[in-house]
Design an enzyme around this catalytic site. Sequence first.
Site: not given
Ligand code: AMP
Length: 418
Positions: A397, A218, A35, A374
């Site tokens: 974000g 999610k 940064r 992220g």
């Molecule tokens: P996000 O912050 O929503 O972008 O989610 C990122 C996180 O999703 C990472 O830490 C991954 O380990 C997790 N992730 C990706 N695929 C899976 C999965 N099939 N089951 C559980 N966690 C997952």
Amino acid sequence: MQTIDNFNFAGKKAIVRVDFNVPLNEEGKITDDTRIRGALPTLKKILNDGGALIIMSHMGKPKGKVNAKYSLSQIVDAVSAALGVAVKFAPDCAKAADAAAALKPGEVLLLENLRFYPEEEGKPVGIEKEDPAYEEAKKAMKASQKEFAKTLASYADCYVNDAFGTAHRKHASTAVIADYFDADHKMLGYLMEKEVKAVDNILKDIKRPFTAIMGGSKVSTKIGIIENLMDKVDNLILCGGMTYTFAKAQGGHVGQSICEEDKLQLALDIIAKAKAKGVNLVLGTDCVAADAFSNDANTQVVPANAIPDGWEGLDAGPETRKLFANAIKGAKTILWNGPAGVFEFDNFTAGSRAIADAIAEATANGAFSLIGGGDSVACINKFGMADQVSYISTGGGALLEAIEGKILPGIAAIRGEE
Ligand code: AMP
């Protein structure tokens, strides 16, 4: 709109909002100076023109209270080394008028953490939203936020915002302060300009085909972006943990996989919307299932809609990886947000790796690729492939909100938009 390139800072004092929220170790030493390096082009341009610099930033979440753990005094040496100038330090950002007034061309003053004052974020402290007096407290805080921003503005002749990471926040130093400078004396820094251009490349100046890859854990956290992208993309890959919500929604069996039971209808709506809009929606067909959430778990490749009980899908399967790669390789515009599996475990990186490889190939063939938000950045760095993509955003974000189509207050304040 004023631009940093057109502005001559000679003899001027510039107050610059940067994002120096760098990670520190137990001894207060910086563990990643990305940064600081990111802001250097802007800071150096001002100094090279013959201007004086007042640098301001937040660090961590001190919640409106002085907290030595988050003191920016810890980074004075690093900023001095990066700029090649002995940086002075103002231990109270709201009482730095004399130090700012004494600055000569070529000199640099770093202000203490802005978030030691609750006025920076502008949220009332010590009162819950449910409290009947909350609205009054909020009004009072907004008024003192203006005063705080005015004090910061009074230190300088012009304002530069180069903190993309906080551009989605309407804070004193990121947005409110801009009201105290006329249009010719406020501008975006180089890092901000680059980020805005990268977002424009995928939202406005789109070269087709456009493939977006949304992964992560999610659907619920990505729905705003998915909906906005649906009007723009040719191919939409949905991967990672989201796969299993879609599989279950379509009548599949997902075992212990991560699955948002209350988003099944939403998943069906997304499928229908993609069809109606002619978007090629690519979902995983097979997966690497594990018998525990662990790098050392036993694994088997199974259809994404027929995962045995006691097993959970943790990565994209071989057939899925090919499907994803095919939708990426021919693309001319690519956006990647969120991994295709639990990439933190070395044994479940193959899906994300296949995506990264295909993006690198498409980029080498002239595509514009933007990675951001992220975990996909952590992922591309883990693979050592950061130099094989067009642009890696510094904003988590902020980037996601920009892609959702929201106007970022930090940018709007400079451009004079609401
Ligand atoms: P996000 O912050 O929503 O972008 O989610 C990122 C996180 O999703 C990472 O830490 C991954 O380990 C997790 N992730 C990706 N695929 C899976 C999965 N099939 N089951 C559980 N966690 C997952």
